[in-house]
Design a protein around this motif. Structure first.
Motif, PDB file in Angstrom:
ATOM      1  N   ALA A 164       0.833  -1.205   0.000  1.00  0.00           N
ATOM      2  CA  ALA A 164       0.000   0.000   0.000  1.00  0.00           C
ATOM      3  C   ALA A 164       0.868   1.255   0.000  1.00  0.00           C
ATOM      4  CB  ALA A 164      -0.936  -0.010   1.204  1.00  0.00           C
ATOM      5  N   ALA A 165       1.977   1.212   0.712  1.00  0.00           N
ATOM      6  CA  ALA A 165       2.870   2.370   0.781  1.00  0.00           C
ATOM      7  C   ALA A 165       3.516   2.671  -0.566  1.00  0.00           C
ATOM      8  CB  ALA A 165       3.943   2.131   1.843  1.00  0.00           C
ATOM      9  N   THR A 166       3.803   1.643  -1.342  1.00  0.00           N
ATOM     10  CA  THR A 166       4.461   1.827  -2.639  1.00  0.00           C
ATOM     11  C   THR A 166       3.470   2.030  -3.775  1.00  0.00           C
ATOM     12  OG1 THR A 166       4.532  -0.569  -3.041  1.00  0.00           O
ATOM     13  CG2 THR A 166       6.430   0.429  -1.922  1.00  0.00           C
ATOM     14  N   GLY A 167       2.160   1.888  -3.478  1.00  0.00           N
ATOM     15  CA  GLY A 167       1.154   2.058  -4.514  1.00  0.00           C
ATOM     16  C   GLY A 167       0.835   0.795  -5.285  1.00  0.00           C
ATOM     17  N   LYS A 168       1.453  -0.323  -4.903  1.00  0.00           N
ATOM     18  CA  LYS A 168       1.152  -1.585  -5.562  1.00  0.00           C
ATOM     19  C   LYS A 168      -0.284  -2.008  -5.263  1.00  0.00           C
ATOM     20  CE  LYS A 168       2.902  -6.329  -6.020  1.00  0.00           C
ATOM     21  NZ  LYS A 168       3.934  -7.299  -5.543  1.00  0.00           N
TER      22      LYS A 168
END
Length: 301
Positions: free
Chosen positions: A263-267
């Motif tokens: 979630a932090a990396t946008g995956k």
């Protein structure tokens, strides 16, 4: 501390703000200064008293099963967390409050804000549990009913990450939203079987019902039987010979930590609508009504 309580079962009118003592962590627990709390459909069912046979709830009670915030006290035996850590996880004592106790928490990545963090524990664990039960694999087609909500939003993405094609049902306002998540979107309701067959002429391999509003018979028709259909919301499941999956006691910190990184990396993306603590009743009203896009959360100053 300030907390939202209910002293009796009923509608959202039973929720009220109160000043209560700050809880003290027991062995294995941490105390979290709450920044955000998750709102789930289950919260309303527990508040109404409908879940007493399954989730006995002593009163008064604080709603909320998900918490994101800052660790400010440690119980005996806690070694892998320190005071000042930013974490997310599952609350042991209810999370609609300024402080909550928790046993299972994981580090919050710096690039993940509080609201998106608190959207992950319950929805992520539920989506992964059911996809595992269904055995969803690469090359298969999975139908997800109610795919625009908190669980559905993550289930669509997690199923796609396994290499599956996802057909998701939602209302008219959420068709583009589902498409943005990677699903083939269609409307729920009358004519669903025909619409899905047109989208998947070779059939669907598995069905995940998040909605709980009557699609089980259509699911049986599409599957040609009751195999590989799981619901988390329709209590008629056993009458129809379908698997009902309820929340497990086991909570995987490793899986939650991996999901938080994604979630932090946008995956993995989440959509959150937040309300302040004073509007907790409004948040639960919206949740009770259904048709929520993504996650609802409570934020604290």
């Amino acid at each position: 501390m300030k907390a939202i309580l209910f002293d009796r079962f009923g509608g959202t009118e039973v929720l009220h703000e109160a000043d209560i003592e700050i809880p003290q962590p027991g062995p294995g627990q941490v105390r979290v200064r709450v920044e955000a709390a998750g709102v789930n459909a289950l919260d309303g069912k527990i508040r109404s008293g409908a879940m007493q046979a399954v989730f006995p709830t002593p009163l008064p009670a604080i709603p909320g099963h998900e918490v994101a915030g800052v660790v400010d006290a440690l119980g005996e035996g806690v070694q892998d967390v320190k005071v000042g850590d930013e974490v997310l996880g599952w609350s042991d004592t209810g999370s609609f409050a300024q402080y909550a106790l928790a046993t299972t928490v994981v580090p919050k990545p710096a690039d993940l804000d509080w609201q998106r963090a608190v959207a992950l524990p319950v929805a992520g664990a539920t989506a992964e549990r059911v996809l595992d039960l269904l055995g969803v694999a690469s090359g298969e087609t999975v139908l997800i009913h109610g795919a625009a909500g908190a669980v559905g939003t993550l289930a669509v993405q997690l199923a796609a990450a396994r290499g599956a094609r996802v057909i998701g049902t939602a209302g008219p306002a959420n068709q583009d939203y589902l498409a943005s998540l990677g699903a083939t979107a269609t409307h729920y309701g009358e004519g669903l079987v025909e619409r899905v067959r047109a989208l998947a002429p070779n059939g669907v391999d598995a069905v995940f019902d998040v909605a709980g509003k009557g699609p089980l018979e259509d699911s049986i028709a599409l599957r040609g039987g009751t195999e590989r259909i799981v619901t988390i919301a329709d209590f008629r499941a056993h009458q129809l010979g379908i698997t009902f999956s309820s929340s497990p006691r086991e909570r995987s910190a490793a899986r939650l930590a991996a999901l938080a990184q994604d979630a932090a990396t946008g995956k993995v993306v989440t959509t959150v609508t937040a309300y302040p603590l004073a509007q907790a009743a409004t948040a639960q009203e919206v949740s009770d009504a259904g048709h929520v896009r993504g996650k609802l959360a409570i934020t604290l100053d």
